[in-house]
Design a protein around this motif. Structure first.
Motif, mmCIF file in Angstrom:
data_model
loop_
_atom_site.group_PDB
_atom_site.id
_atom_site.type_symbol
_atom_site.label_atom_id
_atom_site.label_comp_id
_atom_site.label_asym_id
_atom_site.label_seq_id
_atom_site.Cartn_x
_atom_site.Cartn_y
_atom_site.Cartn_z
ATOM 1 N N LEU A 469 -0.033 8.553 2.309
ATOM 2 C CA LEU A 469 -0.602 7.300 1.964
ATOM 3 C C LEU A 469 -0.332 6.932 0.556
ATOM 4 O O LEU A 469 -0.379 7.642 -0.367
ATOM 5 C CB LEU A 469 -1.967 7.170 2.551
ATOM 6 C CG LEU A 469 -2.464 7.756 3.809
ATOM 7 C CD1 LEU A 469 -4.025 7.621 4.164
ATOM 8 C CD2 LEU A 469 -1.718 6.785 4.977
ATOM 9 N N ASP A 470 -0.132 5.644 0.418
ATOM 10 C CA ASP A 470 -0.062 5.150 -0.690
ATOM 11 C C ASP A 470 -1.686 4.873 -1.532
ATOM 12 O O ASP A 470 -1.909 3.862 -1.328
ATOM 13 C CB ASP A 470 0.902 3.777 -0.782
ATOM 14 C CG ASP A 470 1.223 3.142 -2.168
ATOM 15 O OD1 ASP A 470 0.376 3.596 -3.145
ATOM 16 O OD2 ASP A 470 2.111 2.132 -2.133
ATOM 17 N N GLU A 471 -1.918 5.967 -2.369
ATOM 18 C CA GLU A 471 -3.291 5.711 -2.916
ATOM 19 C C GLU A 471 -3.492 4.671 -3.822
ATOM 20 O O GLU A 471 -4.363 4.060 -4.136
ATOM 21 C CB GLU A 471 -3.646 7.039 -3.475
ATOM 22 C CG GLU A 471 -3.758 8.240 -2.484
ATOM 23 C CD GLU A 471 -3.977 9.578 -2.862
ATOM 24 O OE1 GLU A 471 -4.431 9.830 -4.035
ATOM 25 O OE2 GLU A 471 -3.746 10.599 -2.268
ATOM 26 N N ARG A 473 -1.809 1.799 -3.968
ATOM 27 C CA ARG A 473 -1.876 0.432 -3.323
ATOM 28 C C ARG A 473 -3.022 0.303 -2.677
ATOM 29 O O ARG A 473 -3.697 -0.698 -2.723
ATOM 30 C CB ARG A 473 -0.574 0.148 -2.426
ATOM 31 C CG ARG A 473 -0.013 -1.247 -2.468
ATOM 32 C CD ARG A 473 1.331 -1.318 -1.734
ATOM 33 N NE ARG A 473 1.005 -1.842 -0.287
ATOM 34 C CZ ARG A 473 1.587 -1.545 0.602
ATOM 35 N NH1 ARG A 473 2.427 -0.568 0.570
ATOM 36 N NH2 ARG A 473 0.965 -2.296 1.713
ATOM 37 N N ALA A 474 -3.691 1.230 -2.135
ATOM 38 C CA ALA A 474 -4.696 1.378 -1.426
ATOM 39 C C ALA A 474 -5.925 1.039 -2.397
ATOM 40 O O ALA A 474 -6.768 0.421 -1.906
ATOM 41 C CB ALA A 474 -5.079 2.709 -0.779
ATOM 42 N N ALA A 475 -5.772 1.599 -3.579
ATOM 43 C CA ALA A 475 -7.086 1.193 -4.611
ATOM 44 C C ALA A 475 -6.843 -0.076 -5.243
ATOM 45 O O ALA A 475 -7.638 -0.905 -5.613
ATOM 46 C CB ALA A 475 -6.872 2.429 -5.564
ATOM 47 N N SER A 477 -4.861 -2.791 -4.193
ATOM 48 C CA SER A 477 -4.763 -4.052 -3.217
ATOM 49 C C SER A 477 -5.217 -3.622 -1.765
ATOM 50 O O SER A 477 -4.490 -3.567 -0.902
ATOM 51 C CB SER A 477 -3.564 -4.758 -3.288
ATOM 52 O OG SER A 477 -2.197 -3.956 -3.192
ATOM 53 N N PRO A 478 -6.472 -3.254 -1.508
ATOM 54 C CA PRO A 478 -6.807 -2.610 -0.423
ATOM 55 C C PRO A 478 -6.956 -3.866 0.758
ATOM 56 O O PRO A 478 -7.296 -4.988 0.586
ATOM 57 C CB PRO A 478 -8.188 -2.132 -0.752
ATOM 58 C CG PRO A 478 -8.999 -2.808 -1.692
ATOM 59 C CD PRO A 478 -7.532 -3.359 -2.553
ATOM 60 N N LEU A 480 -8.885 -4.443 3.723
ATOM 61 C CA LEU A 480 -10.137 -4.063 4.267
ATOM 62 C C LEU A 480 -10.423 -4.544 5.744
ATOM 63 O O LEU A 480 -11.453 -3.958 6.440
ATOM 64 C CB LEU A 480 -11.355 -4.392 3.515
ATOM 65 C CG LEU A 480 -11.271 -3.780 2.015
ATOM 66 C CD1 LEU A 480 -12.212 -4.373 1.095
ATOM 67 C CD2 LEU A 480 -10.973 -2.561 1.970
#
Lengths: 485, 133
Positions: A469-471, A473-475, A477-478, A480
């Motif tokens: 997973l792209d951590e 990008r998740a942080a 531009s999440p 939700l």
């Protein structure tokens, strides 16, 4: 393994439905007649339209993706992800407990109050403290409650200049956040070369502005603070108090008690130490215990007993007040109480014996392949440093992903910060030798893979639902929730 | 040396750098620090006008691995902050000594800056820190 599936909103088809209502046998009234216009929806609610079996399959499939203690080995350091006996659930589900209402009069909930009262006696014996409140919802909430009690104690003595709390680098991760939340300044204490709190450094910073020392013992390195009695003396001599973070109490139950070491306040994570589900599996419970001189500041109400009757005691004029609506997470306390009664004193001591034995056994296996700093007998957990592996191209995070591929939950990674490329590993008392052997073999395999092709390991996992997973990008531009295109 | 250390900057033991620029000091995170933290996802900046104190936390840097304080290398009033970092914190990873600067602070006491490490001293400090772990 199955790959990510469509969402219910994407699966829905117009007109499909999962229910049929019987025909209406009362006169129909329109919504406009029943509700004020401003409360009526202007456009129909857009819900996915699905059949019952589609919904059932969707959620059943999602539920199979859960990883929990009931599905596999879960050595998430400092989190005590041990097995929670199912009988705890049976007991908590008894109608007398489960159907109670918190507003019922005292005389109709005598059994529940008795359970709190008895649990308090057990926790006092386990920790060497003089009184407990069951109100805090979990560990960090317990920490805040404990610090507020300490604050009230100093304030009540007219001691207003204590605005600092000392925290060792090996402390549980929530401590600095709690200290800041309570309005204190965090002062960090380094560790010495054996992994203990550096006593000399402690002596240097402790003074009349110190409110408390917050300590996790054993620490997140799985090491027992060898100088704890001397540390307690240094802190007390300066007029400050000692706070015990009970996150790692499962390593010393029946062997040592924070109350005897000199601690003034403790919180317990009974959802961890005393085996009730936690994490995604249920709420927590973080009872706070104090020594005699701090009892007046505990949250109200305490549960007490007069003759044969149990009652809520609100008569604590110096109390910090309530920290939770009603009386805490009662159901969790029921489960923990059941566990304590089931295990008994000797059983709880055995829990700690096994937790420590498993940790040292697993560490001895991993030490053949990996670097484990601070070479001492450990308590319930130990920290591997994947720094040598990182230099080859795959670090702690990559090893964690490779473990997922092998069906294990990874250890806590990148904490404590004092160990570079940390893998904080807590095997717990409930695991068999075979499980620990399997895990050690998996770790050896991963080390070999890194030796052969670190790049490949660093691009894993390969067999999980989502892959890597792209951590970042998740942080940054999440996404939700689902949004209609 | 696996990490970039630039001549003409001053470095702290907590891996901040400071560069003198017309009476102010530009402050940022060293290349070593950004490597250790990994990909940075969030930066909390001080307020312009806030007084920072040497050795005390002045900003917060969050990466996928950890949340770390950025300590002020010297006392003084914050005159400017790098607001571009709020949207693009990854600039610290990409260009720690240039576009990735974090804030500027008025120099009150130049000797505080002088007391920090220069390039050779900081390089030695990193090597020692690497060995210790």
């Amino acid at each position: 393994m199955r790959k990510a599936k469509a969402l219910l909103f994407e699966m829905g088809r117009p007109g499909r439905q999962g229910y049929s209502l019987p025909s209406n046998d009362v006169p129909e009234k329109s919504l406009e007649e029943l509700l004020p216009k401003k409360m009526l929806r202007q456009e129909p609610l857009e819900l996915p339209e699905l059949s019952e079996v589609e919904v059932i399959r969707h959620y059943t499939e999602l539920s199979t993706r859960n990883f929990g203690v009931d599905t596999g080995f879960y050595p998430l350091g400092s989190c005590t992800m041990k097995y929670n006996p199912k009988v705890n659930e049976d007991v908590a589900a008894l109608p007398g407990f489960a159907l109670m209402h918190p507003c019922q009069p005292e005389e109709t909930v005598q059994g529940a109050l008795e359970l709190y009262y008895n649990m308090e006696q057990h926790l006092k014996e386990l920790t060497g403290m003089d009184r407990f409140t069951m109100q805090p919802s979990a560990g960090a909430h317990g920490e805040l409650t404990g610090l507020m009690v300490i604050q009230a104690y100093h304030r009540n003595r007219g001691d207003h200049d204590r605005n600092k709390v000392l925290i060792p680098v090996t402390a549980h991760g929530t401590n600095p956040a709690t200290v800041t939340m309570a309005g204190y300044e965090v002062i960090q204490i380094p560790a010495d070369e054996r992994g203990n709190v550096d006593l000399e450094a402690l002596k240097e910073v402790v003074d009349e502005t110190t409110s408390a020392l917050m300590l996790t013992n054993p620490s997140t390195l799985g090491l027992f603070e060898e100088e704890i009695v001397e540390m307690a003396k240094v802190v007390h001599d300066a007029g400050a108090l000692l706070y015990y973070d009970g996150a790692n109490l499962n390593a010393i139950m029946g062997y040592a008690r924070p109350g005897d070491m000199g601690f003034d306040v403790v919180h317990l994570n009974i959802h961890k130490t005393l085996s009730t589900p936690h994490g995604g599996g249920g709420p927590g419970s973080g009872p706070v215990g104090v020594k005699e001189r701090l009892i007046p500041y505990l949250p109200v109400p305490l549960v007490d007993k007069k003759e044969d009757r149990f009652y809520f005691d609100y008569d604590l004029p110096d109390s910090i007040g309530k920290v939770q609506s009603f009386y805490g997470n009662f159901g969790v306390v029921v489960k923990a109480y059941n566990y304590v009664c089931m295990m008994g004193g000797a059983g709880l001591k055995q829990v700690s014996t096994d937790a420590v034995l498993n940790s040292n056994y697993l560490a001895s296996l991993l030490q053949k392949t990996y670097f484990i700093p601070y070479d001492r007998i450990r308590k319930h957990e130990f920290v591997v440093s994947a720094k040598p592996e990182k230099k080859k191209g795959a670090g702690a995070g990559d090893i964690a992903k490779a473990l997922l591929d092998r069906g294990f939950h990874p250890p806590t990674v990148y904490f404590p910060l004092i160990v570079d490329e940390a893998l904080m590993t807590e095997p717990n008392d409930t695991e068999s030798k075979e499980t620990l052997d399997d895990y050690a073999r998996a770790m050896e395999e991963i080390a070999r893979d890194i030796e052969e092709d670190a790049e490949k390991v660093a691009a894993g996992p390969y067999h999980t639902v989502g892959g890597r997973l792209d951590e970042v990008r998740a942080a940054r531009s999440p996404v939700l929730r689902w949004q209609k295109e | 040396m696996d990490y970039k250390v630039i001549d003409g900057l001053k470095y702290t033991r907590q891996h901040e750098w400071a560069r003198q620029e017309n009476g102010t000091a530009v402050v940022g995170l060293s290349d070593y620090a950004q490597h250790k933290l990994g990909e940075i996802v969030f930066v909390e900046l001080p307020d312009v006008g806030a007084e920072v104190e040497a050795g005390k936390s002045a900003a917060v840097i969050e990466s996928v691995k950890a949340v770390a304080d950025l300590y002020a290398p010297l006392d003084g009033k914050v005159t400017e902050v790098n607001e571009a970092l709020l949207d693009q914190p990854e600039v610290i990873n990409q260009d720690p000594y240039g576009e990735g600067w974090v804030f500027k602070v008025e120099i009150k006491d130049a000797s505080q800056l002088e007391a920090l490490m220069d390039k050779p001293a900081y390089e030695e400090f990193i090597i020692k820190e690497e060995e210790e772990e």
